[in-house]
Enzyme design. Structure first.
Site, PDB file in Angstrom:
ATOM      1  N   GLN A 165       0.812  -1.218   0.000  1.00 19.63           N
ATOM      2  CA  GLN A 165       0.000   0.000   0.000  1.00 19.63           C
ATOM      3  C   GLN A 165       0.846   1.269   0.000  1.00 19.63           C
ATOM      4  O   GLN A 165       2.051   1.223   0.246  1.00 19.63           O
ATOM      5  CB  GLN A 165      -0.898   0.004   1.240  1.00 19.63           C
ATOM      6  CG  GLN A 165      -0.113  -0.083   2.541  1.00 19.63           C
ATOM      7  CD  GLN A 165      -0.920  -0.590   3.720  1.00 19.63           C
ATOM      8  OE1 GLN A 165      -2.137  -0.512   3.716  1.00 19.63           O
ATOM      9  NE2 GLN A 165      -0.260  -1.099   4.747  1.00 19.63           N
TER      10      GLN A 165
ATOM     11  N   HIS B  47      -8.076   3.253  20.382  1.00 21.55           N
ATOM     12  CA  HIS B  47      -7.211   2.219  20.960  1.00 21.55           C
ATOM     13  C   HIS B  47      -7.657   1.797  22.359  1.00 21.55           C
ATOM     14  O   HIS B  47      -7.552   0.629  22.717  1.00 21.55           O
ATOM     15  CB  HIS B  47      -5.752   2.690  20.935  1.00 21.55           C
ATOM     16  CG  HIS B  47      -5.216   2.781  19.535  1.00 21.55           C
ATOM     17  ND1 HIS B  47      -4.634   3.912  19.014  1.00 21.55           N
ATOM     18  CD2 HIS B  47      -5.222   1.872  18.516  1.00 21.55           C
ATOM     19  CE1 HIS B  47      -4.287   3.696  17.754  1.00 21.55           C
ATOM     20  NE2 HIS B  47      -4.644   2.482  17.431  1.00 21.55           N
TER      21      HIS B  47
ATOM     22  N   GLY C 150      -2.081 -12.036   8.250  1.00 27.03           N
ATOM     23  CA  GLY C 150      -2.886 -12.497   9.378  1.00 27.03           C
ATOM     24  C   GLY C 150      -3.672 -13.759   9.074  1.00 27.03           C
ATOM     25  O   GLY C 150      -3.850 -14.624   9.943  1.00 27.03           O
TER      26      GLY C 150
ATOM     27  N   ASP D 143      -7.401  -5.361  14.257  1.00 24.28           N
ATOM     28  CA  ASP D 143      -7.263  -3.898  14.122  1.00 24.28           C
ATOM     29  C   ASP D 143      -7.039  -3.614  12.635  1.00 24.28           C
ATOM     30  O   ASP D 143      -5.935  -3.280  12.216  1.00 24.28           O
ATOM     31  CB  ASP D 143      -6.079  -3.440  14.980  1.00 24.28           C
ATOM     32  CG  ASP D 143      -5.924  -1.929  15.005  1.00 24.28           C
ATOM     33  OD1 ASP D 143      -6.735  -1.232  14.365  1.00 24.28           O
ATOM     34  OD2 ASP D 143      -4.974  -1.455  15.647  1.00 24.28           O
TER      35      ASP D 143
ATOM     36  N   THR E 279      -8.126  -2.276   8.504  1.00 19.80           N
ATOM     37  CA  THR E 279      -8.677  -1.157   7.733  1.00 19.80           C
ATOM     38  C   THR E 279     -10.098  -1.511   7.311  1.00 19.80           C
ATOM     39  O   THR E 279     -10.673  -2.485   7.780  1.00 19.80           O
ATOM     40  CB  THR E 279      -7.808  -0.912   6.476  1.00 19.80           C
ATOM     41  OG1 THR E 279      -7.727  -2.137   5.770  1.00 19.80           O
ATOM     42  CG2 THR E 279      -6.422  -0.462   6.842  1.00 19.80           C
TER      43      THR E 279
HETATM   44  N1  AG3 Z   1      -7.818   1.107  11.671  1.00 21.46           N
HETATM   45  C1  AG3 Z   1      -8.569   1.689  10.596  1.00 21.46           C
HETATM   46  C2  AG3 Z   1      -9.966   2.051  10.885  1.00 21.46           C
HETATM   47  C3  AG3 Z   1     -10.753   2.364   9.655  1.00 21.46           C
HETATM   48  C4  AG3 Z   1     -10.576   3.740   9.149  1.00 21.46           C
HETATM   49  N2  AG3 Z   1     -11.331   3.921   7.957  1.00 21.46           N
HETATM   50  C5  AG3 Z   1     -11.327   5.033   7.216  1.00 21.46           C
HETATM   51  N3  AG3 Z   1     -10.647   6.062   7.548  1.00 21.46           N
HETATM   52  N4  AG3 Z   1     -12.061   5.063   6.111  1.00 21.46           N
HETATM   53  C6  AG3 Z   1      -7.038   2.025  12.370  1.00 21.46           C
HETATM   54  C7  AG3 Z   1      -5.783   1.473  12.871  1.00 21.46           C
HETATM   55  C8  AG3 Z   1      -5.431   2.076  14.179  1.00 21.46           C
HETATM   56  N5  AG3 Z   1      -4.559   1.231  14.911  1.00 21.46           N
END
Ligand code: AG3
Length: 292
Positions: A37, A68, A144, A161, A163
């Site tokens: 990415q 968190h 994962g 955790d 996306t």
């Molecule tokens: N995890 C991503 C959450 C989703 C965000 N989505 C978005 N901005 N469209 C965050 C990781 C933090 N440790």
């Protein structure tokens, strides 16, 4: 990720191809393309340092504590003896920072596919990545899904955790992955999953929970506020083999733990599981009622 507007740079997250969310940039700290990415770390004018993966905002210094704390302390204060924790994703380190605040936790495995996220956050987000060298933590740079199918180790808690369910993250919301996690969880096991925006991701939430349903006794959704994700009111899935996030929760444990938090407390824990009607109605056929 950024757009030039009257000579000013802005973070511009375009969500579901229909609207965007903007933050004014002070300066760019890191920009790199990994095998997986595009990764950007920028200093914003209003929300501190911000991490973006493929143009999606992952966190900002200003509000990351909410995400968190809620992803970690809710399950850790429900499970009676959370000793072994698996975190899938979470390379910025924020989730393990909160998990490791619990003295009962003896071992944490964090499986992050993209080492560049970890390296960028170690340098530019030290207050988030500060626990990545804790001796109870094992970091594995690995997919994962692969880890879950091959690991063979048992855990009390698994935290995904992740996306949004787009591109390479799609399998993290699918049945085979949840089946593998269920097999890796011990009898009191809990699974927490990143479950998107209550307003914009109703279908995703429903589909995610349907995919978890065959492998877990109790399924719930809980809420938290967010300043930098589209829609503001976001959610996590709580799936367990039997533990109830309300009945098996004793707020006195939070108070006596001495763990310092800025968002999470016993009242926030309980109220997070109270869903607005439109969310509850959408998920009525797939989540379990909370008995208070
Ligand atoms: N995890 C991503 C959450 C989703 C965000 N989505 C978005 N901005 N469209 C965050 C990781 C933090 N440790």
């Amino acid at each position: 990720m950024t757009t030039k507007d009257s000579m000013e740079l802005w973070v511009k997250e375009i969500y579901q191809e229909t609207f965007n969310l903007g933050f004014k940039i002070d300066r760019t700290l890191f920009s790199g393309k990994s095998r997986f990415q595009q990764i950007d770390v920028v200093k914003t004018k209003s929300h501190g340092v911000m991490l973006l993966n493929d143009g999606s905002i992952m966190l900002s210094e200003r509000d990351e504590f909410i995400y968190h704390e809620m992803i970690a302390h809710v399950p850790l204060f429900v499970h009676p003896s959370p000793e072994r924790v698996l975190v899938i994703g979470g390379g910025d380190g924020g989730t393990v920072r909160e998990v490791l605040k619990h003295p009962k936790v003896k071992r944490v495995v964090m499986v992050e596919i993209d080492d560049m996220v970890i390296q960028a956050c170690r340098i530019h987000l030290p207050a988030v990545s500060c626990a990545l060298d804790d001796e109870r933590l094992e970091i594995r740079i690995q997919d994962g899904i692969k880890y879950i199918t091959e690991a063979g180790e048992k855990f009390d808690l698994v935290i995904v955790d992740s996306t949004d369910p787009i591109g390479p993250a799609v399998p993290l919301f699918d049945k085979p992955f949840y089946k593998g996690i269920s097999a890796a969880l011990d009898s009191d096991g809990i699974l927490i999953t990143q479950a998107g925006s209550t307003f914009y991701d109703g279908e995703t939430q429903h589909a995610m929970l349907m995919n978890q349903r065959p492998f877990f006794k109790n399924l719930h959704l809980y809420l938290y506020s967010n300043l930098t994700y589209p829609g503001g009111l976001w959610s996590f899935g709580f799936a367990s083999k039997g533990l109830c996030p309300i009945q098996d929760f004793d707020g006195r444990r939070v108070e006596s733990s001495g763990i310092v938090t800025s968002y999470y407390n016993p009242g926030v824990h309980r109220s997070a599981f109270s869903l607005p009607n439109f969310v509850a109605e959408n998920l009525a056929s797939v989540i379990d009622p909370i008995l208070v």
